[in-house]
Scaffold this motif. Structure first.
Motif, mmCIF file in Angstrom:
data_model
loop_
_atom_site.group_PDB
_atom_site.id
_atom_site.type_symbol
_atom_site.label_atom_id
_atom_site.label_comp_id
_atom_site.label_asym_id
_atom_site.label_seq_id
_atom_site.Cartn_x
_atom_site.Cartn_y
_atom_site.Cartn_z
ATOM 1 N N TYR A 187 -4.032 14.746 0.651
ATOM 2 C CA TYR A 187 -4.579 14.099 -0.538
ATOM 3 C C TYR A 187 -5.938 13.496 -0.216
ATOM 4 O O TYR A 187 -6.101 12.836 0.813
ATOM 5 N N VAL A 188 -6.912 13.725 -1.070
ATOM 6 C CA VAL A 188 -8.252 13.165 -0.875
ATOM 7 C C VAL A 188 -8.501 12.062 -1.895
ATOM 8 O O VAL A 188 -8.260 12.253 -3.099
ATOM 9 N N THR A 189 -8.970 10.909 -1.432
ATOM 10 C CA THR A 189 -9.321 9.816 -2.338
ATOM 11 C C THR A 189 -10.321 8.879 -1.659
ATOM 12 O O THR A 189 -10.431 8.857 -0.430
ATOM 13 N N HIS A 190 -11.058 8.125 -2.501
ATOM 14 C CA HIS A 190 -11.901 7.051 -1.972
ATOM 15 C C HIS A 190 -11.284 5.699 -2.300
ATOM 16 O O HIS A 190 -11.845 4.657 -1.966
ATOM 17 N N ASP A 191 -10.111 5.718 -2.956
ATOM 18 C CA ASP A 191 -9.442 4.498 -3.404
ATOM 19 C C ASP A 191 -8.493 3.996 -2.308
ATOM 20 O O ASP A 191 -7.451 4.601 -2.043
ATOM 21 N N GLN A 192 -8.857 2.871 -1.688
ATOM 22 C CA GLN A 192 -8.080 2.356 -0.556
ATOM 23 C C GLN A 192 -6.658 1.969 -0.958
ATOM 24 O O GLN A 192 -5.695 2.265 -0.238
ATOM 25 N N GLU A 193 -6.522 1.301 -2.096
ATOM 26 C CA GLU A 193 -5.189 0.876 -2.545
ATOM 27 C C GLU A 193 -4.300 2.080 -2.803
ATOM 28 O O GLU A 193 -3.120 2.089 -2.437
ATOM 29 N N GLU A 194 -4.858 3.107 -3.429
ATOM 30 C CA GLU A 194 -4.112 4.333 -3.697
ATOM 31 C C GLU A 194 -3.611 4.962 -2.396
ATOM 32 O O GLU A 194 -2.462 5.394 -2.300
ATOM 33 N N ALA A 195 -4.479 4.998 -1.392
ATOM 34 C CA ALA A 195 -4.104 5.570 -0.099
ATOM 35 C C ALA A 195 -2.960 4.776 0.543
ATOM 36 O O ALA A 195 -2.018 5.357 1.094
ATOM 37 N N LEU A 196 -3.031 3.451 0.462
ATOM 38 C CA LEU A 196 -1.984 2.617 1.057
ATOM 39 C C LEU A 196 -0.649 2.807 0.352
ATOM 40 O O LEU A 196 0.409 2.813 0.981
ATOM 41 N N ILE A 197 -0.684 2.992 -0.969
ATOM 42 C CA ILE A 197 0.549 3.147 -1.753
ATOM 43 C C ILE A 197 1.209 4.496 -1.483
ATOM 44 O O ILE A 197 2.425 4.588 -1.308
ATOM 45 N N LEU A 198 0.420 5.558 -1.438
ATOM 46 C CA LEU A 198 0.965 6.913 -1.433
ATOM 47 C C LEU A 198 1.328 7.456 -0.052
ATOM 48 O O LEU A 198 2.263 8.234 0.088
ATOM 49 N N SER A 199 0.596 7.058 0.967
ATOM 50 C CA SER A 199 0.550 7.840 2.201
ATOM 51 C C SER A 199 1.642 7.501 3.209
ATOM 52 O O SER A 199 2.029 6.345 3.372
ATOM 53 N N ASP A 200 2.076 8.553 3.926
ATOM 54 C CA ASP A 200 2.823 8.340 5.165
ATOM 55 C C ASP A 200 1.842 7.996 6.284
ATOM 56 O O ASP A 200 2.113 7.129 7.107
#
Length: 358
Positions: A187-200
């Motif tokens: 998954y590619v994003t520049h949104d830090q919160e989104e990355a923290l929520i979604l990622s393993d």
């Protein structure tokens, strides 16, 4: 499932991706996180086959696919702009790839219905793309990608065009969908919160390089570089000089000329001595405000510059006596009652909450 080995991508004299290596495991949700122009989308496009690496290798399930065409790779891509066919209804959009594969009508019908059920769009089969909302279009794009049962699903900022409320709803749905499917998501994003929520795991990219890769709490709590510390959430960064060091403990002289104490396991693995230059990162929520000194904590003094109410948090900007500004985030139930904007205050934090960055 996906392995990149010393991958470089150059466009003319510009190096977009600069010798990166990482692995995405079976069933893992791996996020490439970074600012615009850091190389994350170029990396995704190389995995998809839309760009060829200048050098290095890309392996899919152990097979080198560095120079294979996109259709020769068992991956599918979801784009930010949906890329739905406007002249086809929802069923036809999702079924398009299955028809190319020449599956039977019964198989296509079953697979499309299963995909619609997974993205919670049952009953939308015969609507046109211009008859559904942005969030529903994105679900259709995801359904079209997963209906082919790829080994890897690549997602290039797929929620970027959605409003904040819908984006947050879709984040949860996307995470649940990935867990149901059990396939690898990159998954590619520049949104830090989104990355923290979604990622393993998260790979933080900057200027074509991977600065740090790790699980979300490791990236947030123990950043390894100044860039990671400042890009992931808010942080207070200090330059410091080692005054005394022993195992995982050190006494430091800050740029403010204050002497502080730090306990950090990473100190054990580094060859530091008196006079070594390092940086210290302290998250705003780890700092506390008071009108009096506190024992067994690092303490700085300053004046309140600004107080900002942010829902459940009071954000306070304090100007230290050397002019440096720090941010302190306190929950409403622990927030200091301030007399006025220019109040003199003490800023403190626990020894173990300062993260050493070399």
């Amino acid at each position: 499932m996906v392995t990149l080995i010393n991958v470089i991508k150059k466009f003319s004299d510009h190096t977009a991706v600069d010798n990166i290596s990482f692995e995405a495991n079976q069933g893992e949700f791996l996020t490439l996180l970074g600012p615009s122009g850091c190389g994350k989308t170029t990396t995704l496009r190389m995995i998809a086959g839309f760009e060829e690496p200048t050098s290095g290798n890309i392996l899919l399930n152990g097979e080198d696919v560095s120079h294979n065409h996109p259709y020769e790779r068992d991956v599918n891509t979801v784009f930010q702009n949906y890329a739905l066919f406007p002249h086809m209804n929802i069923f036809e959009n999702i079924a398009f790839g299955l028809k190319i594969k020449k599956l039977s009508k019964d198989d296509i019908k079953k697979k499309v219905k299963d995909a619609l059920r997974l993205v919670r769009l049952e009953g939308y089969e015969y609507r046109m793309p211009n008859e559904i909302s942005g969030g529903q279009k994105q679900r259709v794009a995801i359904a079209r990608a997963i209906v082919n049962n790829p080994k890897v699903l690549l997602l290039d900022e797929p929620l970027g065009a959605l409003d904040l409320k819908l984006r947050k709803e879709m984040q949860i749905e996307l995470k649940h969908l990935q867990q149901k499917l059990g396939i690898t998501f990159i998954y590619v994003t520049h949104d830090q919160e989104e990355a923290l929520i979604l990622s393993d795991r998260i790979a933080v990219m900057n200027k074509g390089k991977i600065e740090q890769i790790g699980v979300p709490n490791e990236i947030y709590e123990r950043p390894k570089t100044k860039f990671v510390a400042s890009f992931i959430g808010e942080t207070n960064l200090f330059e410091a000089t080692v005054d005394h060091i022993s195992a995982d403990q050190a006494t430091l002289i800050l740029e403010t000329n204050n002497k502080i104490f730090v306990k950090d396991p990473s100190l054990k693995t580094e060859s530091l001595s008196r006079g070594s230059k390092i940086s210290i990162a302290i998250r705003p929520e780890k700092m506390k405000l008071s009108y009096s000194t506190v024992n067994d904590k690092n303490i700085l003094t300053g004046k309140i510059k600004e107080r900002i109410y942010v829902g459940s948090v009071n954000k306070t900007i304090v100007t230290l006596f050397n002019g440096k500004e720090v941010i302190i985030n306190e929950t409403m139930d622990t927030s200091l009652a301030l007399n006025n904007k220019n109040s003199d205050v003490y800023v403190s934090w626990k020894y173990e909450d300062g993260v050493v960055i070399l």
